[in-house]
Design an enzyme around this catalytic site. Structure first.
Site, short mmCIF file in Angstrom:
data_model
loop_
_atom_site.label_atom_id
_atom_site.label_comp_id
_atom_site.label_asym_id
_atom_site.label_seq_id
_atom_site.Cartn_x
_atom_site.Cartn_y
_atom_site.Cartn_z
N GLN A 78 0.84 -1.20 0.00
CA GLN A 78 0.00 0.00 0.00
C GLN A 78 0.88 1.25 0.00
O GLN A 78 1.05 1.89 1.03
CB GLN A 78 -0.89 -0.04 1.25
CG GLN A 78 -2.00 0.96 1.26
CD GLN A 78 -3.12 0.59 0.34
OE1 GLN A 78 -3.51 -0.55 0.28
NE2 GLN A 78 -3.62 1.54 -0.39
N PHE A 79 1.45 1.59 -1.16
CA PHE A 79 2.32 2.76 -1.24
C PHE A 79 1.57 4.04 -0.90
O PHE A 79 2.17 5.04 -0.49
CB PHE A 79 3.00 2.86 -2.61
CG PHE A 79 2.10 3.31 -3.72
CD1 PHE A 79 1.99 4.65 -4.04
CD2 PHE A 79 1.35 2.39 -4.44
CE1 PHE A 79 1.15 5.07 -5.06
CE2 PHE A 79 0.52 2.80 -5.47
CZ PHE A 79 0.41 4.15 -5.78
N THR A 80 0.25 4.04 -1.03
CA THR A 80 -0.53 5.25 -0.76
C THR A 80 -0.51 5.64 0.72
O THR A 80 -0.93 6.74 1.05
CB THR A 80 -1.99 5.09 -1.25
OG1 THR A 80 -2.59 3.97 -0.59
CG2 THR A 80 -2.03 4.89 -2.76
#
Length: 144
Positions: A78-80
């Site tokens: 989950q880079f966000t």
């Protein structure tokens, strides 16, 4: 590293309509990797999450960990979690690039497996659909 950990009674991740990972009781872990993260950070975060005591004991107190309830983990990259929200359109330059993030994402999962846990996962960088039945709900934010 940043992680959003949700206690679930079930969770799954699908890609293009195909389920690629699913668990029953355990944790859905949304995992983000930052540019300064290391293997030591991944190991420490895995240890903290695996030992997290948020399952209810016989007295209804959150006193049991994942091992004590026979739980599993579903880990989704989950880079966000590293979004810069200073404007209306978030930027993601604060997230680690894949050449660093992928090995640390895999290291985190391997550390959990080495502790004896079943670890299911999504696919790094894929367009995924995540479903979960939150239990409680109990959601804990980690940042190391």
């Amino acid at each position: 590293m940043r992680a959003v950990v949700t206690r679930v009674s079930s969770a799954s991740v699908s890609i293009a309509g195909n389920t690629v990972g699913a668990i029953e009781k355990g944790y859905l872990v949304l995992l983000g990797v930052g540019p300064s993260d290391t293997e030591a950070v991944a190991d420490k975060l895995a240890e903290k999450i695996c030992n997290l005591r948020v399952f209810e004991d016989e007295n209804g107190k959150m006193n049991l960990n994942l091992e004590q309830v026979g739980g599993s983990l579903l880990v989704v990259s989950q880079f966000t979690l590293y979004a810069d929200t200073s404007s209306r359109r978030p930027g993601f330059t604060g997230a680690a690039k894949p050449d660093l993030a992928v090995p640390l994402y895999e290291r985190f999962m391997e550390t959990c497996r080495a502790r004896g846990f079943q670890v299911e996962h999504g696919e790094f960088g894929a367009d995924m659909q995540v479903a979960s039945v939150n239990d409680g709900p109990v959601t804990i934010l980690f940042e190391l």
